[in-house]
Structures are given as C-alpha cells and as structure tokens.
Design an enzyme around this catalytic site. Structure first.
Site, PDB file in Angstrom:
ATOM      1  N   ILE A  48       0.244  53.133  24.885  1.00 46.01           N
ATOM      2  CA  ILE A  48       1.457  53.056  24.429  1.00 46.01           C
ATOM      3  C   ILE A  48       1.287  52.140  23.249  1.00 46.01           C
ATOM      4  O   ILE A  48       0.913  51.059  23.220  1.00 46.01           O
ATOM      5  CB  ILE A  48       2.491  52.150  25.701  1.00 46.01           C
ATOM      6  CG1 ILE A  48       2.363  53.158  26.969  1.00 46.01           C
ATOM      7  CG2 ILE A  48       3.792  51.949  25.199  1.00 46.01           C
ATOM      8  CD1 ILE A  48       2.939  52.162  28.124  1.00 46.01           C
ATOM      9  N   CYS A  58      -3.832  50.346  26.080  1.00 48.63           N
ATOM     10  CA  CYS A  58      -4.741  51.484  26.217  1.00 48.63           C
ATOM     11  C   CYS A  58      -4.290  52.010  27.505  1.00 48.63           C
ATOM     12  O   CYS A  58      -3.604  51.499  28.442  1.00 48.63           O
ATOM     13  CB  CYS A  58      -6.287  51.202  26.215  1.00 48.63           C
ATOM     14  SG  CYS A  58      -6.883  50.756  24.833  1.00 48.63           S
ATOM     15  N   GLU A  60      -5.918  53.195  30.119  1.00 47.37           N
ATOM     16  CA  GLU A  60      -6.775  52.548  31.354  1.00 47.37           C
ATOM     17  C   GLU A  60      -6.141  51.141  31.680  1.00 47.37           C
ATOM     18  O   GLU A  60      -6.140  51.055  32.894  1.00 47.37           O
ATOM     19  CB  GLU A  60      -8.214  52.268  30.892  1.00 47.37           C
ATOM     20  CG  GLU A  60      -9.128  53.584  30.557  1.00 47.37           C
ATOM     21  CD  GLU A  60      -8.971  53.747  29.037  1.00 47.37           C
ATOM     22  OE1 GLU A  60      -7.813  53.519  28.202  1.00 47.37           O
ATOM     23  OE2 GLU A  60     -10.055  53.860  28.539  1.00 47.37           O
ATOM     24  N   CYS A  95     -12.973  52.242  25.579  1.00 46.14           N
ATOM     25  CA  CYS A  95     -13.165  51.030  24.642  1.00 46.14           C
ATOM     26  C   CYS A  95     -13.724  50.036  25.607  1.00 46.14           C
ATOM     27  O   CYS A  95     -13.749  49.672  26.760  1.00 46.14           O
ATOM     28  CB  CYS A  95     -12.135  50.688  23.915  1.00 46.14           C
ATOM     29  SG  CYS A  95     -10.751  49.722  24.844  1.00 46.14           S
ATOM     30  N   CYS A  98     -11.215  47.729  27.571  1.00 43.93           N
ATOM     31  CA  CYS A  98     -10.807  48.215  29.050  1.00 43.93           C
ATOM     32  C   CYS A  98     -12.256  48.416  29.945  1.00 43.93           C
ATOM     33  O   CYS A  98     -12.062  48.115  31.158  1.00 43.93           O
ATOM     34  CB  CYS A  98     -10.448  49.853  28.627  1.00 43.93           C
ATOM     35  SG  CYS A  98      -8.947  49.766  27.979  1.00 43.93           S
TER      36      CYS A  98
HETATM   37  N1  THU Z   1      -7.120  54.067  23.529  1.00 46.16           N
HETATM   38  C1  THU Z   1      -6.754  54.359  24.807  1.00 46.16           C
HETATM   39  O1  THU Z   1      -5.704  54.495  25.412  1.00 46.16           O
HETATM   40  N2  THU Z   1      -7.962  54.044  25.484  1.00 46.16           N
HETATM   41  C2  THU Z   1      -9.259  53.441  25.034  1.00 46.16           C
HETATM   42  O2  THU Z   1     -10.281  53.116  25.543  1.00 46.16           O
HETATM   43  C3  THU Z   1      -9.617  53.434  23.692  1.00 46.16           C
HETATM   44  C4  THU Z   1      -8.263  53.723  22.844  1.00 46.16           C
HETATM   45  C5  THU Z   1      -5.682  54.404  22.496  1.00 46.16           C
HETATM   46  C6  THU Z   1      -5.405  52.885  21.780  1.00 46.16           C
HETATM   47  C7  THU Z   1      -4.548  53.639  20.719  1.00 46.16           C
HETATM   48  O3  THU Z   1      -3.378  53.886  21.043  1.00 46.16           O
HETATM   49  C8  THU Z   1      -5.267  54.766  20.541  1.00 46.16           C
HETATM   50  O4  THU Z   1      -6.234  55.440  21.543  1.00 46.16           O
HETATM   51  C9  THU Z   1      -6.115  54.858  19.343  1.00 46.16           C
HETATM   52  O5  THU Z   1      -6.801  54.165  19.273  1.00 46.16           O
END
Ligand code: THU
Length: 137
Positions: A48, A58, A60, A95, A98
């Site tokens: 979001i 993120c 997760e 990432c 997370c």
């Molecule tokens: N993002 C995630 O949802 N999870 C991750 O582990 C890495 C990044 C999202 C955050 C952002 O909205 C988009 O991916 C680009 O970085």
C-alpha cells in the site's frame, strides 16, 4: 478459513490473488503475500503506497500486521510474489525490513515461498534468508 494442511501451491495462489489488490500508483510494482499460521489460518496482504512515499507498507508486513493484530503469534510459512504491472517476471524476494519483521515472530525454520508463478516457486527458511538475525530474547 482454517485448514489442517495446505499445499504450498494453494498458499502461493492466495499470494497472487492478494497481489491484485495492491495499491501501487507510484512504483507500479505490485506485491502479494499470504501467511499460514500454525493453527491453519491464512492472512493475506498487499503493498500500500502513499504520496509521501515513506508511509508505504510492503505486502508482507500488511499480512503480518493483520495477523498479529488479530492475536496470531505462531506462523508456519509465507508465500510472496510481485512484479511490475504486467505481472511477475521472476522470483520475488522479500526486502530486508520484511525479513526482520519475520524474525520477530517466526522460528528459524519458518518457510518462505518466493514465487514467479502460482506453480513455480522456491522454498527457503528464514535462517537462510536472514542469517544471524538480530533479536532481543
Ligand atoms: N515491496 C513489498 O511490498 N515487499 C517487499 O518485500 C519489497 C517491496 C513494495 C513496496 C513498494 O510499494 C514497491 O514494492 C516497490 O518498492
């Protein structure tokens, strides 16, 4: 829904369904996650984003925080997937932030399914993906 046993593929499919709900107007990068608790419940999450960027969460962490805020503390595995609007072109890896959140709530053998498609995913443990994690215990 509670299940006794869930196939990895089913959890991965739920991550793909969650990815469709991503709110990612700034990066165009959509992520989905589905966590299975030890009691057999599934919590899903998507990323979001926010115009101010830093409030972005993120997928997760959305899933973890939904679960923990419902009283869940024990987790079996998580499935994650993500990609540019067109869809995932490769395996998706969580990432570092997370992974750290996973280390807060999960054991070293917590399973992380990193998916490229609903039927193509890799499986690693948290200890493999975040060795020597920082904890205060
Ligand atoms: N993002 C995630 O949802 N999870 C991750 O582990 C890495 C990044 C999202 C955050 C952002 O909205 C988009 O991916 C680009 O970085």
């Amino acid at each position: 829904m509670r299940v006794r046993f869930m196939e990895n593929k089913e959890l991965v499919s739920q991550a793909f369904a969650a990815m469709k709900k991503a709110y990612a107007p700034y990066s165009g990068y959509k992520v989905g996650a589905a966590i299975l608790t030890k009691s057999g419940k599934v919590y899903t999450g998507c990323n979001i984003e926010n115009a101010a960027y830093s409030p972005t969460v993120c997928a997760e962490r959305t899933a973890f925080f939904k679960a923990v805020s419902e009283g869940e503390k024990e987790f079996e595995k998580i499935a994650v997937c993500g990609g540019k609007d067109g869809g995932p072109e490769d395996y998706f890896f969580p990432c570092g932030v997370c992974r750290q959140v996973m280390a807060e709530f999960c054991e070293a053998d917590f399973s992380i399914l990193t998916a490229k498609s609903p039927s193509d995913y890799k499986e690693n443990t948290l200890a493999q993906m975040l060795p020597d994690a920082f904890t205060i215990k």
